[in-house]
Write a protein that holds these residues in place. Sequence first.
Motif, short mmCIF file in Angstrom:
data_model
loop_
_atom_site.label_atom_id
_atom_site.label_comp_id
_atom_site.label_asym_id
_atom_site.label_seq_id
_atom_site.Cartn_x
_atom_site.Cartn_y
_atom_site.Cartn_z
N LEU A 77 62.11 37.19 -54.25
CA LEU A 77 61.66 35.80 -54.37
C LEU A 77 62.43 34.88 -53.44
O LEU A 77 61.84 34.06 -52.72
CB LEU A 77 61.84 35.32 -55.81
N PHE A 78 63.75 34.95 -53.48
CA PHE A 78 64.60 34.06 -52.71
C PHE A 78 65.82 34.83 -52.22
O PHE A 78 66.21 35.84 -52.79
CB PHE A 78 65.10 32.89 -53.59
N TYR A 79 66.42 34.30 -51.15
CA TYR A 79 67.71 34.79 -50.74
C TYR A 79 68.56 33.63 -50.24
O TYR A 79 68.04 32.59 -49.82
CB TYR A 79 67.60 35.88 -49.67
N SER A 80 69.87 33.84 -50.30
CA SER A 80 70.81 32.81 -49.86
C SER A 80 72.00 33.49 -49.20
O SER A 80 72.55 34.44 -49.73
CB SER A 80 71.29 31.99 -51.05
N ILE A 81 72.37 32.97 -48.03
CA ILE A 81 73.53 33.54 -47.36
C ILE A 81 74.74 32.62 -47.43
O ILE A 81 75.85 33.03 -47.06
CB ILE A 81 73.22 33.89 -45.89
N THR A 82 74.53 31.40 -47.92
CA THR A 82 75.66 30.48 -48.04
C THR A 82 75.36 29.40 -49.06
O THR A 82 74.19 29.16 -49.42
CB THR A 82 75.99 29.85 -46.68
N VAL A 83 76.40 28.73 -49.52
CA VAL A 83 76.25 27.67 -50.52
C VAL A 83 75.30 26.59 -50.01
O VAL A 83 75.38 26.16 -48.85
CB VAL A 83 77.62 27.03 -50.84
N GLY A 84 74.41 26.17 -50.87
CA GLY A 84 73.50 25.09 -50.55
C GLY A 84 72.30 25.47 -49.72
O GLY A 84 71.42 24.65 -49.45
N GLN A 85 72.24 26.73 -49.28
CA GLN A 85 71.12 27.17 -48.44
C GLN A 85 70.36 28.29 -49.12
O GLN A 85 70.94 29.33 -49.47
CB GLN A 85 71.64 27.66 -47.09
N VAL A 86 69.07 28.07 -49.34
CA VAL A 86 68.22 29.05 -50.00
C VAL A 86 66.91 29.15 -49.23
O VAL A 86 66.33 28.14 -48.85
CB VAL A 86 67.91 28.64 -51.47
N GLU A 87 66.47 30.39 -49.02
CA GLU A 87 65.20 30.63 -48.35
C GLU A 87 64.22 31.26 -49.32
O GLU A 87 64.58 32.16 -50.09
CB GLU A 87 65.39 31.56 -47.15
N SER A 88 62.99 30.79 -49.28
CA SER A 88 61.94 31.32 -50.15
C SER A 88 61.20 32.44 -49.43
O SER A 88 60.88 32.33 -48.25
CB SER A 88 60.97 30.20 -50.51
#
Lengths: 114, 113
Positions: free
Chosen positions: A47-58
């Motif tokens: 569903l989602f991934y994030s590689i750093t705080v505050g950043q999320v990709e759908s």
Amino acid sequence: AQTIHQWPVAEIKAVGSPLSLGCTIKGKSSPNLYWYWQATGGTLQQLFYSITVGQVESVVQLNLSASRPKDDQFILSTEKLLLSHSGFYLCAWSLHPTNTGQLYFGEGSKLTVL
Amino acid sequence: QQQVRQSPQSLTVWEGGTTVLTCSYEDSTFNYFPWYQQFPGEGPALLISILSVSDKKEDGRFTTFFNKREKKLSLHIIDSQPGDSATYFCAASGGSALGRLHFGAGTQLIVIP
């Protein structure tokens, strides 16, 4: 040792109600974080991934949103649940920046929408 | 488009027998192929994995084979045990920093004592 904890373990919610699922990773700094959804007896859909705080990709649009307020925390939420949101939600982490695609999953949160 | 195809959907074997699960994939850039084992109500756990530079990897009773030319992989479980009863997922990744894993549909394995 790294640990990953998801909450709540299970939820029964009404259609149209809000939802918040959480995930915390301990023992690993700056991991990649992921949310997966699994229908009963089904495969795993990212569903989602994030590689750093505050950043999320759908990855897919399912009327859900995700946030990463802290390095070790990943939140999945929606303001209005649909029947189709029922399923098993899995949080996972992987190493960053070196990554071979190996994921470590949490124990999951089972969601039933009525 | 389904990136990873897995078969069979379900499988029943007798205790002590050999289990064979197979997967095929489309994207020739995939270079990392893990197998995950999932018990009911739990998250998947990595069972064994192989990189595209190898054709075989063994870990105890579990062996995974990789055929780059045919874009196929398989998981063999020898001396299958009732405790092996679970759902098994193959997956594939292009090794990107984002760790995007494409999962197969899963195989539900039942081992009968």
